[in-house]
Design an enzyme around this catalytic site. Structure first.
Site, short mmCIF file in Angstrom:
data_model
loop_
_atom_site.label_atom_id
_atom_site.label_comp_id
_atom_site.label_asym_id
_atom_site.label_seq_id
_atom_site.Cartn_x
_atom_site.Cartn_y
_atom_site.Cartn_z
N ASP A 1 -40.11 -2.59 -68.86
CA ASP A 1 -40.09 -3.91 -68.32
C ASP A 1 -39.85 -3.59 -66.87
OD1 ASP A 1 -39.76 -7.04 -67.70
OD2 ASP A 1 -37.71 -6.67 -67.82
N ASP B 1 -34.84 -5.72 -71.29
CA ASP B 1 -33.40 -6.29 -71.36
C ASP B 1 -33.23 -7.92 -71.62
OD1 ASP B 1 -34.45 -6.83 -68.78
OD2 ASP B 1 -32.26 -7.30 -68.34
N ASP C 1 -38.20 -10.47 -73.74
CA ASP C 1 -38.60 -9.00 -74.04
C ASP C 1 -38.78 -8.59 -75.66
OD1 ASP C 1 -39.58 -8.21 -71.46
OD2 ASP C 1 -37.32 -7.58 -71.13
#
Length: 647
Positions: free
Chosen positions: A324, A542, A546
């Protein structure tokens, strides 16, 4: 050493002294009765019971409970058989050296556990509550969110919260592995399990104890040993069938040859006992889980929590990692990178115009124009708490007097229109400028977010705002390539230009931008479908959005310091200090661990197979059998201990 280990060592020493004395006596020729029944039997039985009473007791209890075939049963039957054929010294030697191997195992396991159980010391015993000017110690469970606790210098922080008074250096080593303390002041968040270094702090609690960082870590540590790797499961299944097979094989070896071909029953019973000692699967049963435990311990020393040996094994097979962007590769902190007055092309200093933020004044129309753009934009965004608004106000540096804002309204999806000091100010995107018919407006291309500023219908300039890349991320990507990760991919909901700029700077292999959380799962599914057999895909993220992707990937890696609870819960590996450089280190540790485990399996099975064949044909005696069991176990245990060492 623990008290139990010290007692075991004392029993070994006493038995060894007696054993050496009996061996000298029986081989000197003056005490031949030591080799004969009944005197020799009862004399050797004393040190045998000193060293082996617990093994015999365990075997008897297991037989009573229906669990017959284990290493305790094999040792008991083998030594009883040796006593039965008059090989008293061999019976005592087998039990003595088996217990030496057990002591090695216990010490090795204790060392492996210690590196993980150090994390268990982070659990706070109390929290300080101030009542009537006095500090009262209460159980952290009794403290509710919103209450203010006092943390004195040297005390462990009991609950997550925000500092409302005081300043100190916080030691985070127990959680993150980071040896350098960090400064914390009013407004900063602190997490439970860290140690307050220098000053007294007052902290407003934000989470109940059961939801705090320390509680979640302890739960993860306690559950880490329950998830076995494929190799461990194979060894467990192997031992379940292997032990009964060799026990039956030993019985056949003791009975059939004398019945069919005739011969000395004592000789064949002795061969069967040797066969049992050799076949004991301790080296495999001990060293394989010990190796994985060492690997998990080594990772924990770096501040990386691996939730089970199955995940450590999966990391060793990782060839693709998906990141991410915001909060993982970038800091998630928006800063002004560049201010471009109308008709100018001005490069920013990369520090959010630090000179202006420090309040320095410079001569020249360009600097004055930059200052005016920032001032009007800051006043236009005066009522907003959006991260982009905050970054503009931070770049301006001076307090915003909202009394100077006569009228402000938000134009949905476009920006802000405000009247400041009698002038109409527009702060927003290109759509706002076009909608309001701003003269001389010129749209610019940038990888960051661009905010345009106009005053009384005239275009003043542009402010470029971007998220900055985390320290060490470039190095982390290089290290991952070195350890054999073939593809580094980035998924983000950000614009394509911004995402591509980050990907180019970091040297990523693939980037997918403008994705919704559901889209990320779909992309990971596509990448998983392209994965070669026996290779794994990891996802590092994080945010709360996610969690679905972390669950779907072969290996989910979460940022433990700044990550959301949902992400940490869904992940298989947690980086306690958010340092992505440690991913490459965990890959190294996992591959080293797997190599050690495979070495132990090959060595143990190879030596045992050779000596089993020799024992069946009478070419191996009881001493060689002891080496094939205890010697191999000790060597395998010492090899497993290498997994604990981290460079």
């Amino acid at each position: 050493m623990t008290d139990k280990q010290k007692k075991m060592l004392a029993r070994i020493c006493v038995t060894l002294v007696l054993f050496v004395g009996l061996m000298i006596g029986s081989h000197s020729g003056r005490f031949l009765w030591l080799t004969q029944f009944p005197a020799g039997f009862f004399v050797y039985l004393v040190p045998y019971l000193v060293i082996g009473y617990d093994i015999v007791g365990k075997a008897a209890r297991n037989i009573r409970n229906g669990q017959v075939f284990d290493e305790n049963f094999l040792m008991m039957i083998a030594t009883f058989g040796a006593f039965g054929v008059g090989e008293y010294s061999e019976a005592l030697a087998v039990m003595l050296f088996y217990q030496v191997g057990e002591l090695f195992q216990n010490v090795a396991v204790s060392r492996s556990r210690q590196s993980i159980s150090d994390m268990m010391d982070i659990c706070p015993e109390y929290a300080n509550i101030e009542e009537d000017g006095q500090l009262i110690q209460v159980d952290p469970d009794d403290v509710e969110p919103g209450m203010v606790i006092v943390i004195k210098a040297g005390e462990r922080i009991p609950l997550d919260g925000k500092i409302v008074e005081g300043e100190s250096m916080i030691d985070t080593a127990a959680l993150t592995g980071e040896s350098v303390p960090r400064r914390a002041a009013v407004g900063d968040e602190v997490i439970s399990g860290c140690v307050n270094g220098s000053g007294t702090l007052k902290v407003q609690v934000t989470k109940a104890f059961e939801d705090s960082t320390v509680a979640k870590i302890l739960e993860l540590v306690e559950n880490a040993g329950s998830k076995k790797a494929k190799v461990e499961n194979f060894i467990t299944r192997f031992a379940r069938y292997y032990t009964p097979v060799v026990t039956i094989g030993a019985a056949v070896l003791a009975v059939l040859p004398p019945l069919i071909a005739g011969g000395n029953w004592g000789e064949w019973i002795q061969r069967a006992c040797i066969f049992l000692v050799i076949s004991c699967p301790c080296a495999l049963v001990i060293s394989v889980p010990l190796g994985f435990f060492g690997g998990i311990g080594a990772a924990s020393k770096l501040g990386v929590l691996v939730k089970g040996s199955n995940y450590l094994e999966a990391v060793a097979e990782m060839t693709t990692i998906v990141f991410d962007k915001t909060g993982t590769l970038t800091k998630g902190e928006f800063k002004v990178q560049e201010v471009i007055p109308a008709g100018k092309s001005m490069e920013g200093d990369g520090n959010g115009n630090a000179a202006l933020q420090r309040g320095q004044t410079e001569t020249g129309t360009q600097t004055e124009a930059v200052r005016e753009i920032l001032r009007l934009a800051a006043y236009g965004e005066g009522y907003s708490n959006h991260p982009i608004s905050n970054s503009i106000k931070a770049a301006y540096g001076d307090p915003v007097d909202v009394a100077g804002i006569e009228k402000a309204e938000e134009v949905a999806g476009h920006g802000i229109r405000a009247v400041i000091e009698g002038r109409e100010v527009l702060v927003g995107n290109g759509k706002l400028m076009k909608k309001m018919g701003v003269s001389s407006f010129a749209e610019i291309k940038s990888s960051g977010t661009v905010v345009y500023v106009a005053c009384d219908g005239s275009f003043l300039g542009s402010i470029v705002i971007a998220d900055s890349i985390k320290d060490g991320v470039k190095e982390a990507i290089r290290e991952m390539k070195k350890v054999g990760v073939k593809r580094c991919v980035m998924l983000t909901g950000d614009r394509k230009e911004a995402a591509q700029a980050v990907a180019d700077e970091l040297g990523l292999d693939e980037v997918h931008a403008e994705l919704l959380p559901g889209d990320k799962v779909g992309r990971v599914e596509e990448l998983l479908a392209k994965q070669p057999a026996k290779s794994r895909l990891a996802f590092a993220g994080d945010g709360i959005n996610d969690a679905p992707v972390l669950t779907r990937a072969d290996i989910g890696i979460a940022m433990g310091s700044m990550g959301s609870d949902a992400a940490i819960e869904a992940a298989d590996v947690v980086l306690m200090d958010d340092d992505v450089r440690k991913i490459a280190a965990v890959v190294k540790i996992s591959r080293k661990t797997l190599r050690i485990v495979k070495q132990n399996i090959a060595f143990a099975l190879g030596v045992k197979a050779l000596v089993l064949v020799l024992g069946a044909f009478g070419a191996a005696n009881m001493w060689e059998a002891v080496f094939a069991d205890v010697g191999v176990s000790v060597i395998a245990i010492l090899n497993s201990m290498r997994a604990l060492k981290v460079k």
